[in-house]
Design a protein around this motif. Structure first.
Motif: not given
Ligand code: ADP
Length: 341
Positions: A243-245, A272-274, A290-295, A298-305
């Protein structure tokens, strides 16, 4: 942090450089101005400021605290006020402002992620309710197809065929929702096929609107070893990564799913994304909760952690490789399930 000395009429007597930075003016211009005006951009004293109390009351309290917000700069401070001396005629106070903007944001996001969990439960309930009616649609469509075949009505048969495939698609989505919303308390581990999990995650994400412009390239090695794992949790990991990709490639791109086995027989699956990639200064932050660059919303910043935590509990790890402008690669590395012999 801003530190000031004021009198009871909010007039600044002294201010440090952090105060000047917050005010956006040179520090020598500050004495004599009103703190709420020059520093916090207000026309009236900040709500909750202890200086709104009478000098006697402040004296009685000795020191007090309040939360002060700078609406324009979206900052929140914890203000602590101390009486500077015992001068009752002309009292002076020391004000210390601790920037708690980040802490406040974290609190909000925790609330948000609890909300998300609630939404997950709701979705699970809805999915459960939809399961039966979809089953009914499917079986009656199949009966009707038999009848249509018997009477040889080609057009009707075509229509029923469309209904059947749409209903099957719904069934797939509902099954995915049910799986995803099951409580993650289930820690059951079993030998699982990562390939199947990746395919399921791909299917689920592909139903989302954001994935419309993304071309998916599967470069999966056949006969990957099974890994010891929890199906639902690993599914969640790949849903998050895919989903992030996909979200990073809103205006289109390629999503590659590549797998291989390393020299220790560990399974490596790369997403792998482009897309725009991640600048190196931010690379070590992406796994932070909680690190997110999304609006917002839209993002909780929890997905990757959360994903990182899950993979860690499986004795594996997630590697990230990216440069600004070069796309991003997230690789899940997991040990093979112990062989039966
Ligand atoms: P969220 O998706 O809710 O922001 P994540 O923990 O999944 O939370 O991701 C944290 C941040 O990592 C994203 O907000 C984005 O800035 C960056 N990120 C994650 N995956 C990608 C990707 N495939 N390409 C660019 N930035 C990414």
């Amino acid at each position: 942090s801003p530190l000031t000395q004021v009198n009871s009429r909010f007039q600044l007597l002294r201010a440090n450089l952090a105060t000047a930075a917050q005010a956006g003016r040179p520090v020598r211009e500050l004495p004599g101005t009103l703190c709420f005006e020059s520093v916090y951009g207000r026309t009236e004293p900040c709500t909750g400021c202890p200086l709104n109390e009478s000098p006697e009351e402040i004296m009685r309290l000795g020191s007090s605290e309040a939360e002060i917000a700078d609406a324009a700069k979206e900052k929140t401070f914890l203000l602590s006020i101390y009486q500077f001396d015992r001068d009752v005629e002309n009292p002076r106070y020391v004000c210390y402002y601790k920037d708690i903007t980040e802490e406040k944001k974290l609190q909000l996001q925790v609330v948000q992620s609890e909300k998300m969990a609630g939404i997950g439960q709701l979705a699970g309930g809805v999915a459960h309710e939809l399961n039966n009616p979809i089953g009914v649609i499917l079986s009656f469509t199949q009966f009707s197809k038999e009848t249509a075949e018997e009477i040889g009505d080609e057009e009707l048969l075509d229509n029923l065929h469309e209904i059947e495939s749409a209903a099957k698609r719904c069934k797939g989505i509902v099954a995915g929702m049910l799986e995803f919303s099951r409580p993650s308390l289930d820690e059951q581990m079993a030998p699982v096929s990562l390939e199947e999990i990746v395919d399921k995650a791909l299917f689920l994400v592909s139903t989302q609107r954001a994935s419309r412009n993304v071309e998916i390239l599967r470069e999966m090695q056949p006969d990957l070893p099974l890994v010891m794992g929890n199906n639902n949790q690993l599914l969640q990991v790949f849903i998050n990564l895919i989903r992030n990709a996909v979200e990073a490639m809103a205006s289109g791109g390629n999503l590659r799913l590549r797998s291989c086995v390393d020299e220790r027989n560990y399974v490596r699956i790369s997403v792998i994304d482009s897309g725009p990639g991640i600048p190196s200064v931010k690379l070590n932050r992406v796994f932070e909760p909680f690190y997110t660059t999304k609006a917002p919303g839209e993002g909780t910043g929890l997905g990757l952690s959360v994903s990182y935590g899950i993979v860690e509990r499986h004795q594996g790890l997630i590697e990230v490789d990216s440069e600004a402008g070069q796309g991003a690669t997230f690789t899940v590395v997991l040990p093979p399930a112990p062989s039966g012999d």
